[in-house]
Design a protein around this motif. Structure first.
Motif, PDB file in Angstrom:
ATOM      1  N   ALA A  37      -4.573   1.022  13.990  1.00 53.32           N
ATOM      2  CA  ALA A  37      -5.317   1.379  15.200  1.00 53.32           C
ATOM      3  C   ALA A  37      -6.698   0.732  15.182  1.00 53.32           C
ATOM      4  N   MET A  38      -7.304   0.700  13.982  1.00 56.99           N
ATOM      5  CA  MET A  38      -8.627   0.087  13.853  1.00 56.99           C
ATOM      6  C   MET A  38      -8.564  -1.406  14.170  1.00 56.99           C
ATOM      7  N   TRP A  39      -7.521  -2.060  13.719  1.00 56.74           N
ATOM      8  CA  TRP A  39      -7.385  -3.504  13.976  1.00 56.74           C
ATOM      9  C   TRP A  39      -7.152  -3.787  15.451  1.00 56.74           C
ATOM     10  N   PHE A  40      -6.425  -2.885  16.093  1.00 54.20           N
ATOM     11  CA  PHE A  40      -6.205  -3.064  17.529  1.00 54.20           C
ATOM     12  C   PHE A  40      -7.513  -2.911  18.300  1.00 54.20           C
ATOM     13  N   GLU A  41      -8.434  -2.133  17.733  1.00 52.59           N
ATOM     14  CA  GLU A  41      -9.752  -2.031  18.354  1.00 52.59           C
ATOM     15  C   GLU A  41     -10.566  -3.305  18.111  1.00 52.59           C
ATOM     16  N   THR A  42     -10.459  -3.805  16.874  1.00 47.12           N
ATOM     17  CA  THR A  42     -11.205  -5.020  16.528  1.00 47.12           C
ATOM     18  C   THR A  42     -10.712  -6.215  17.340  1.00 47.12           C
ATOM     19  N   PHE A  43      -9.395  -6.330  17.433  1.00 47.85           N
ATOM     20  CA  PHE A  43      -8.791  -7.436  18.196  1.00 47.85           C
ATOM     21  C   PHE A  43      -7.965  -6.845  19.344  1.00 47.85           C
ATOM     22  N   PRO A  44      -8.610  -6.521  20.472  1.00 45.32           N
ATOM     23  CA  PRO A  44      -7.892  -5.842  21.564  1.00 45.32           C
ATOM     24  C   PRO A  44      -6.659  -6.620  22.036  1.00 45.32           C
ATOM     25  N   ARG A  45      -6.728  -7.962  21.951  1.00 52.03           N
ATOM     26  CA  ARG A  45      -5.585  -8.757  22.381  1.00 52.03           C
ATOM     27  C   ARG A  45      -4.332  -8.412  21.575  1.00 52.03           C
ATOM     28  N   LEU A  46      -4.519  -8.094  20.292  1.00 52.07           N
ATOM     29  CA  LEU A  46      -3.373  -7.729  19.454  1.00 52.07           C
ATOM     30  C   LEU A  46      -2.813  -6.380  19.895  1.00 52.07           C
ATOM     31  N   GLY A  47      -3.697  -5.469  20.244  1.00 57.21           N
ATOM     32  CA  GLY A  47      -3.262  -4.153  20.696  1.00 57.21           C
ATOM     33  C   GLY A  47      -2.446  -4.231  21.972  1.00 57.21           C
ATOM     34  N   GLU A  48      -2.938  -5.083  22.897  1.00 56.98           N
ATOM     35  CA  GLU A  48      -2.216  -5.228  24.165  1.00 56.98           C
ATOM     36  C   GLU A  48      -0.827  -5.793  23.949  1.00 56.98           C
ATOM     37  N   ARG A  49      -0.678  -6.563  22.886  1.00 59.50           N
ATOM     38  CA  ARG A  49       0.585  -7.279  22.683  1.00 59.50           C
ATOM     39  C   ARG A  49       1.322  -6.776  21.453  1.00 59.50           C
ATOM     40  N   SER A  50       1.131  -5.517  21.112  1.00 56.78           N
ATOM     41  CA  SER A  50       1.649  -5.040  19.828  1.00 56.78           C
ATOM     42  C   SER A  50       3.164  -5.178  19.710  1.00 56.78           C
ATOM     43  N   ASP A  51       3.888  -5.105  20.836  1.00 55.47           N
ATOM     44  CA  ASP A  51       5.350  -5.174  20.753  1.00 55.47           C
ATOM     45  C   ASP A  51       5.899  -6.568  21.039  1.00 55.47           C
ATOM     46  N   GLN A  52       4.982  -7.515  21.200  1.00 59.06           N
ATOM     47  CA  GLN A  52       5.416  -8.877  21.496  1.00 59.06           C
ATOM     48  C   GLN A  52       5.684  -9.615  20.186  1.00 59.06           C
ATOM     49  N   LEU A  53       6.652 -10.530  20.193  1.00 58.44           N
ATOM     50  CA  LEU A  53       6.902 -11.321  18.990  1.00 58.44           C
ATOM     51  C   LEU A  53       5.684 -12.193  18.691  1.00 58.44           C
ATOM     52  N   ALA A  54       5.305 -12.231  17.411  1.00 57.64           N
ATOM     53  CA  ALA A  54       4.104 -12.973  17.022  1.00 57.64           C
ATOM     54  C   ALA A  54       4.203 -14.435  17.431  1.00 57.64           C
TER      55      ALA A  54
ATOM     56  N   ALA B 143      -2.955 -13.278  11.715  1.00 53.06           N
ATOM     57  CA  ALA B 143      -2.768 -13.606  10.301  1.00 53.06           C
ATOM     58  C   ALA B 143      -3.926 -13.041   9.468  1.00 53.06           C
ATOM     59  N   ILE B 144      -5.133 -13.112  10.031  1.00 53.52           N
ATOM     60  CA  ILE B 144      -6.304 -12.598   9.312  1.00 53.52           C
ATOM     61  C   ILE B 144      -6.243 -11.072   9.217  1.00 53.52           C
ATOM     62  N   ALA B 145      -5.925 -10.445  10.351  1.00 47.54           N
ATOM     63  CA  ALA B 145      -5.808  -8.978  10.342  1.00 47.54           C
ATOM     64  C   ALA B 145      -4.733  -8.542   9.353  1.00 47.54           C
TER      65      ALA B 145
ATOM     66  N   ARG C 231       0.823  -1.211   0.000  1.00 44.20           N
ATOM     67  CA  ARG C 231       0.000   0.000   0.000  1.00 44.20           C
ATOM     68  C   ARG C 231       0.852   1.254   0.000  1.00 44.20           C
ATOM     69  N   LYS C 232       0.364   2.299  -0.683  1.00 45.87           N
ATOM     70  CA  LYS C 232       1.130   3.533  -0.704  1.00 45.87           C
ATOM     71  C   LYS C 232       0.345   4.695  -0.095  1.00 45.87           C
ATOM     72  N   ASP C 233      -0.889   4.415   0.359  1.00 48.03           N
ATOM     73  CA  ASP C 233      -1.708   5.492   0.917  1.00 48.03           C
ATOM     74  C   ASP C 233      -1.277   5.809   2.356  1.00 48.03           C
ATOM     75  N   PRO C 234      -1.693   6.935   2.888  1.00 44.90           N
ATOM     76  CA  PRO C 234      -1.225   7.347   4.220  1.00 44.90           C
ATOM     77  C   PRO C 234      -2.067   6.795   5.370  1.00 44.90           C
ATOM     78  N   ASP C 235      -3.043   5.933   5.091  1.00 44.76           N
ATOM     79  CA  ASP C 235      -3.966   5.509   6.152  1.00 44.76           C
ATOM     80  C   ASP C 235      -3.524   4.253   6.891  1.00 44.76           C
ATOM     81  N   VAL C 236      -2.293   3.797   6.622  1.00 45.76           N
ATOM     82  CA  VAL C 236      -1.857   2.529   7.208  1.00 45.76           C
ATOM     83  C   VAL C 236      -1.938   2.563   8.733  1.00 45.76           C
ATOM     84  N   GLU C 237      -1.419   3.666   9.318  1.00 45.63           N
ATOM     85  CA  GLU C 237      -1.385   3.738  10.785  1.00 45.63           C
ATOM     86  C   GLU C 237      -2.794   3.740  11.386  1.00 45.63           C
ATOM     87  N   SER C 238      -3.712   4.450  10.744  1.00 41.16           N
ATOM     88  CA  SER C 238      -5.067   4.482  11.293  1.00 41.16           C
ATOM     89  C   SER C 238      -5.749   3.136  11.112  1.00 41.16           C
TER      90      SER C 238
END
Lengths: 298, 236
Positions: free
Chosen positions: B115-132, B144-146, B105-112
């Motif tokens: 953030a949306m995915w972290f809302e959808t899957f809160p567990r991913l947000g809590e562990r964003s800096d953890q190794l997958a 993987a789905i996100a 993707r080349k659009d600027p909305d990647v970061e937002s």
């Protein structure tokens, strides 16, 4: 004391070269997940390119840059023509490792064919001058090696941790299939990795050559010390490569001062200390000082 | 014109042929499942679509023929593939996995989007800096789905998400993906062994048996159909 400090600085200068070789190994490891046994010979080959440019009358810093650019192309070409056709390094790791051993022999022979076996001289990048440091005379060349190493490490840390291409390289190293499925051009990424590693080799060789000679045997010993450095520091860690190389350089130059037997042993069997260290680290802490311990839940 | 139109797809591994002329289609925004037992050719079907194995036949995305292709080309055409066994990149952090999902993707909305995915899957947000690789199986499947959705695809190929997951976790994954299909309008082509769950999830289904499609239709009509029982238990 100044004797020890002097040895320490010499060791630091030598260690910086080991670290540079180690950085090249880490770059390949981080983009393919494999050890590249041909890293030393790629460095030797690119050092010959630097030497050739300087013989053509280029000033040494310019020849080094030219050698790095040509080296990048050589590394990329080696990947495209020789490594890639063998297959995915994750599916056939053994085949690819054996190809790197074949490359080791092939590049060595090619260098002999092109440049012969006569030792060639290469000037010191930082000249023959010395600087007075705490009452000890230290060669500019040694300090220069440490300085250039620092820049290299920072640049590569930045590329791998902060840029998109670096993220792509780490993704490809870990799981090329998934990386390809999200649109990462896997082949191109691997090609860039090989190119960068070969370019790094030119720098290591240019620092190593003045103390021995530019010859097809330039990297034979140093590569093993590079392996020892990444084993100590951790195969996938840039910080580890730097710390590992410097530590090994300092230890091999300073320890013999305290024990004549050690010095005697090391001069008779120059590779033994490196191998002993590799063995000890693999037994005690296989991931090295700074390497990532691989975790995978199922 | 269908979003994905496949006709006479054949594929195999070397001299062993595993798919024998499959025809199927997926419309925009639709959830479709290919059901089949172990070894029926479900994973091979998706791998053939992605160009990960040699395949012959016609594959059209938005009416454009996809001849010989590499996986990264498919991504550019708007098709994301979640491979079997999750395919998370275990040595990257959760956040980096999502970033790499947006590689093309080349659009600027990647970061937002992240953030949306972290809302959808809160567990991913809590562990964003953890190794997958250090996350549980269910969390890795969500990741993987996100990651697949991060490329803003028109179609997601989903390879047996239930594999190795506890039944409750599997149900949760299916519910989430169903919500995503409804909210984003992204089409999903699922291949799955668990017929009950998959028929709840998808509106249409194909039944694959030994590399051939033996029946197809609306999920409601196929439920309890003899062909499903036969596909799983063998012909009789």
């Amino acid at each position: 004391m100044s004797e020890v400090f002097n040895l320490f600085m010499i060791g630091l200068g030598n260690g910086a070269i080991y670290s540079m070789i180690a950085l090249g190994l880490v770059v390949i490891y981080r983009s393919t997940g494999l050890l590249n046994f041909a890293q030393g010979e790629m460095a030797m080959f690119t050092t010959f390119l630097v030497w050739t440019l300087s013989e053509l009358g280029w000033p040494l810093p310019l020849a080094l840059l030219g050698g790095m650019v040509l080296g990048f192309l050589v590394g990329a070409l080696v990947h495209q023509v020789i490594v890639r056709p063998v297959g995915d390094p994750h599916e056939k790791p053994l085949a690819v490792v054996i190809v790197t051993i074949g490359l080791y022999l092939g590049i060595h022979a090619l260098a002999k064919l092109i440049w012969g076996t006569t030792d060639q001289d290469l000037d010191k990048l930082f000249g023959g001058g010395q600087v007075d440091l705490f009452g000890t005379k230290v060669a500019w060349q040694k300090l220069g090696a440490v300085f250039v190493l620092g820049i290299e490490a920072l640049v590569f840390y930045f590329i791998f941790q902060k840029t998109k291409i670096g993220l792509a390289m780490r993704a490809v190293a870990s799981n090329p299939e998934s990386a390809g499925l999200v649109g990462v051009p896997v082949t191109k990424v691997l090609m860039i990795g090989w190119g960068l590693a070969a370019a790094l080799g030119a720098v290591a060789g240019t620092f190593l050559a003045p103390s021995s000679a530019v010859s097809p045997n330039l990297m034979q010993l140093a590569l093993i010390y590079g392996f020892a450095a990444i084993t100590l520091g951790g195969f996938d860690s840039f910080v580890g490569a730097v710390v590992g190389g410097l530590t090994i350089g300092v230890l091999t130059d300073v320890l013999p001062y305290f024990d004549d037997n050690l010095g005697d042993f090391a001069s008779k069997m120059p590779l033994a200390p490196a191998f002993i260290l590799i063995l000890i680290v693999l037994l005690i802490r296989p991931q090295g000082l700074f390497g990532t311990k691989r975790v995978e839940r199922v | 014109m269908s979003l994905l139109e496949v006709s006479n797809l054949t594929a195999g591994y070397g001299i062993v042929q595993v798919l024998f002329g499959l025809d199927f289609r997926v419309e925009a925004g639709e959830a479709v499942v290919i059901l089949g037992a172990n070894g029926a050719g479900k994973t091979s079907t998706l791998r053939a679509l992605s160009g990960m194995i040699e395949a012959q036949g016609s594959i059209r995305v938005d009416g454009v023929e996809f001849g010989k292709h590499r996986p990264e080309k498919l991504c550019a055409a708007g098709v994301a593939h979640v491979p079997q066994g999750r395919g998370t990149i275990v040595d990257l952090t959760v956040l980096e996995n999502l970033r790499i999902g947006a590689y093309s993707r080349k659009d600027p909305d990647v970061e937002s989007d992240i953030a949306m995915w972290f809302e959808t899957f809160p567990r991913l947000g809590e562990r964003s800096d953890q190794l997958a690789g250090s996350m549980s199986g269910g969390e890795q499947q969500m990741l993987a789905i996100a990651r697949a959705f991060m490329s803003r695809p028109k179609l997601v190929l989903l390879d047996e998400p239930s594999l190795g997951l506890a039944p409750l976790v599997t149900r949760e994954v299916f519910t989430k993906v169903r919500e995503l299909v409804d909210s984003t309008g992204t089409a999903v082509l699922l291949v799955e062994q668990n017929a009950n769950l998959a028929l709840d999830f998808a509106s249409r289904a194909y039944v694959l048996e030994a590399g051939r499609i033996v029946s197809s239709g609306d999920s409601a009509d196929l439920r309890g159909d003899e062909s499903i029982r036969r596909a799983y238990l063998g012909g009789a």
